[in-house]
Design a protein around this motif. Structure first.
Motif, PDB file in Angstrom:
ATOM      1  N   MET A 174     101.946 -43.927  -2.587  1.00 21.30           N
ATOM      2  CA  MET A 174     100.485 -43.931  -2.699  1.00 21.30           C
ATOM      3  C   MET A 174      99.936 -42.509  -2.611  1.00 21.30           C
ATOM      4  O   MET A 174      99.059 -42.135  -3.398  1.00 21.30           O
ATOM      5  CB  MET A 174      99.868 -44.819  -1.608  1.00 21.30           C
ATOM      6  CG  MET A 174     100.119 -46.306  -1.815  1.00 21.30           C
ATOM      7  SD  MET A 174      99.822 -47.316  -0.345  1.00 21.30           S
ATOM      8  CE  MET A 174      98.118 -46.909   0.040  1.00 21.30           C
ATOM      9  N   THR A 214     102.126 -51.177  -3.147  1.00 20.65           N
ATOM     10  CA  THR A 214     101.419 -50.105  -3.866  1.00 20.65           C
ATOM     11  C   THR A 214     100.472 -50.672  -4.918  1.00 20.65           C
ATOM     12  O   THR A 214      99.358 -50.168  -5.075  1.00 20.65           O
ATOM     13  CB  THR A 214     102.390 -49.089  -4.487  1.00 20.65           C
ATOM     14  OG1 THR A 214     103.332 -49.761  -5.310  1.00 20.65           O
ATOM     15  CG2 THR A 214     103.114 -48.289  -3.425  1.00 20.65           C
ATOM     16  N   LYS A 251      96.474 -50.213  -4.789  1.00 17.78           N
ATOM     17  CA  LYS A 251      95.769 -49.607  -5.933  1.00 17.78           C
ATOM     18  C   LYS A 251      94.605 -50.514  -6.355  1.00 17.78           C
ATOM     19  O   LYS A 251      93.507 -50.043  -6.641  1.00 17.78           O
ATOM     20  CB  LYS A 251      96.746 -49.386  -7.091  1.00 17.78           C
ATOM     21  CG  LYS A 251      96.161 -48.647  -8.267  1.00 17.78           C
ATOM     22  CD  LYS A 251      97.237 -48.375  -9.313  1.00 17.78           C
ATOM     23  CE  LYS A 251      96.672 -47.690 -10.539  1.00 17.78           C
ATOM     24  NZ  LYS A 251      97.720 -47.456 -11.559  1.00 17.78           N
TER      25      LYS A 251
END
Length: 160
Positions: free
Chosen positions: A69, A140, A144
């Motif tokens: 990230m 992730t 996001k």
């Protein structure tokens, strides 16, 4: 056909043909060796907790995800991810929700942060697995998505 009308091969053309055949044979024999050497030496392109030096546990998955990230400008903290993982899946990377409206529509939520396939695909982070049950990929992609919708996974306190 008389002998005088037949094509005559010169000594040089026979030699050239033999060299060409030998060269082709050597190249064909060398290709599997070159290919195998290159393929076995190539690093895996899929990021995992282990490939980043973390344990294959919830702690390692979160830490690996935070590293990915950070490299991709996706905000989030360990505490924000952990809180949401525990609420969504109790830390079970293979959790699947087969009873809610998403499941009824044919797209059940999957993995640590319970992401549906279309959301996972839309927010997939390059370098991570394309498997929604893969812990680093799931975290992730979900983070996001949460960043795009809520500003950060840290701002999520319920189903999202």
């Amino acid at each position: 056909m008389p002998a005088s009308a037949q094509h005559r091969r010169t000594r040089n053309s026979r030699l050239a043909r033999k060299l060409a055949v030998l060269g082709t044979g050597a190249a064909v024999l060398a290709l599997p060796v070159i290919g195998a050497t290159t393929a076995s030496a190539a690093p895996s392109s899929t990021v995992t907790a282990a490939s980043l030096g973390y344990s294959n546990t919830l702690d390692g998955w979160i830490r690996a995800s935070l590293q990915v990230m950070a490299q991709n400008g996706i905000p989030g903290t360990y505490d924000g991810i952990y809180r949401n993982v525990i609420r969504e899946s109790s830390g079970n990377q293979y959790a699947i929700n087969n009873w809610d409206s998403n499941a009824a529509a044919g797209t059940p939520s999957k993995g640590l942060l319970q992401v549906i396939d279309p959301t996972f695909a839309a927010y997939h982070v390059a370098g991570t697995s394309f498997d929604p049950y893969d812990p680093v990929a799931n975290i992730t992609a979900a983070c996001k998505y949460a960043a795009a919708v809520y500003g950060s996974i840290d701002n999520v306190y319920g189903a999202y």
